[in-house]
Design an enzyme around this catalytic site. Structure first.
Site, mmCIF file in Angstrom:
data_model
loop_
_atom_site.group_PDB
_atom_site.id
_atom_site.type_symbol
_atom_site.label_atom_id
_atom_site.label_comp_id
_atom_site.label_asym_id
_atom_site.label_seq_id
_atom_site.Cartn_x
_atom_site.Cartn_y
_atom_site.Cartn_z
ATOM 1 N N HIS A 76 0.844 -1.193 0.000
ATOM 2 C CA HIS A 76 0.000 0.000 0.000
ATOM 3 C C HIS A 76 0.882 1.246 0.000
ATOM 4 O O HIS A 76 1.940 1.268 0.615
ATOM 5 C CB HIS A 76 -0.905 0.012 1.233
ATOM 6 C CG HIS A 76 -1.990 -1.023 1.181
ATOM 7 N ND1 HIS A 76 -3.302 -0.751 1.489
ATOM 8 C CD2 HIS A 76 -1.951 -2.318 0.833
ATOM 9 C CE1 HIS A 76 -4.013 -1.847 1.358
ATOM 10 N NE2 HIS A 76 -3.219 -2.819 0.961
ATOM 11 N N GLU A 199 -11.550 -15.278 4.151
ATOM 12 C CA GLU A 199 -12.681 -16.076 4.587
ATOM 13 C C GLU A 199 -12.412 -17.574 4.420
ATOM 14 O O GLU A 199 -11.593 -17.988 3.602
ATOM 15 C CB GLU A 199 -13.942 -15.728 3.763
ATOM 16 C CG GLU A 199 -14.427 -14.330 3.950
ATOM 17 C CD GLU A 199 -13.514 -13.299 3.300
ATOM 18 O OE1 GLU A 199 -12.868 -13.618 2.280
ATOM 19 O OE2 GLU A 199 -13.425 -12.184 3.835
ATOM 20 N N SER A 218 -12.546 -3.678 3.823
ATOM 21 C CA SER A 218 -12.547 -2.207 3.903
ATOM 22 C C SER A 218 -13.875 -1.669 3.385
ATOM 23 O O SER A 218 -14.854 -2.403 3.266
ATOM 24 C CB SER A 218 -11.382 -1.641 3.070
ATOM 25 O OG SER A 218 -11.595 -1.866 1.695
#
Ligand code: 8IG
Length: 282
Positions: A76, A199, A218
């Site tokens: 990021h 998940e 997010s």
């Protein structure tokens, strides 16, 4: 007197997150020399988009503005930028990093950038993210417009009796503009999970039953805060991987980053063309 940490209050929220955002906006105004019209949050894979928008007139590490944190995730970009869009004159505040809910600093920290952008004059918020896709035909690298969301975090950035209407969280008007740029752009419902684990296949099936097409960590909390602040929100996901159990392959963060790098130029162009079409009241 210091208060002992309490299990009833696992995170220490700032006394007034709206005041904190006002203070950050003042610092931003001072540093950048301007207020802004559009805020753009760049998620996984979207880091290159800002370069196509226009001239960068100011740039600084995010943690030089009060309340912003250095990024916790590799891959990021951790800068704040002010860009002027040539075609419309819009001043775009690019938030190159996010605080994610899974970092454990609470929902207020997650939405601080959005609230600061609102306090800095932004009436429009563009949220981007990288996510898993439930639709098998969406190959990694497919951009998808967010139509609606499921907030599965169990949290909210709102405190007290703030009954914010979430009927059209993701602005039909802005989605229309996106579709003018790319009529083929698919739409989907985004489910925000707490993370940081991806998940299980069972959780992905659950999300599908609940109506989700995209799973991520997010966006939903940020969109809620933006609607509270009266901003118009556009959300675009980059499907970087099939959600767990959708394809036989296991997920890897490196693969996610690679899908983002591969799709980067294409989605950057898409995003720039959309933002260029957003007229701002000046
Ligand atoms: I990139 O498959 C990315 N972020 N929750 N699930 C969740 N978040 C993600 C995923 C995913 N891919």
């Amino acid at each position: 007197m210091s208060l002992a940490p309490s299990i009833l209050s696992p995170v220490d929220p700032p006394a007034d997150p709206y005041r904190a955002a006002e203070e950050a906006a003042a610092a931003l105004r001072e540093a950048a020399g301007t207020d802004h019209d559009i805020a753009l949050v760049l998620g996984s894979g979207w880091g290159g988009a800002a370069d196509l928008l226009g001239e960068t007139v100011w740039e600084a590490p995010a943690d030089t503005i009060p309340g912003f944190r250095a990024p916790a995730v590799a891959g990021h970009v951790g800068t704040l930028r002010s860009i002027r869009v040539a075609s419309t004159g819009a001043r775009v505040l690019v938030l190159g990093s996010r605080t994610h809910f899974y970092e454990g600093h609470g929902a207020d920290a997650v939405v601080h950038g959005v609230r600061t952008a609102a306090a800095a004059g932004c009436r429009t918020l563009v949220l981007t993210n990288g996510c898993g896709g439930l639709e098998p035909s969406w190959a990694p690298g497919t951009p998808v417009l967010i139509r609606d969301h499921l907030n599965l975090t169990g949290a909210t950035p709102l405190r007290g009796a703030r009954f914010v209407d979430l009927t059209d969280v993701y602005s039909p008007r802005l989605r229309q503009i996106a579709h003018e740029v790319d009529p083929q752009l698919p739409e989907g419902v985004y489910a925000q999970f707490h993370g940081p684990a991806y998940e299980t296949p069972a959780e992905v099936r659950m999300a599908g039953v609940l109506g989700a097409h995209l799973v991520g960590m997010s966006t939903a909390l940020e969109a809620i805060a933006a609607r509270e602040a009266g901003m118009e929100v556009l959300g675009i996901s980059l499907v970087t991987n099939h959600a767990a159990g959708i394809s036989p392959q296991p997920l890897s963060h490196e693969e996610v980053l690679q899908a983002g790098r591969d799709a980067g130029p294409r989605i950057s162009d898409l995003l720039a063309r959309i933002v260029e079409r957003i007229e701002v009241a000046r």
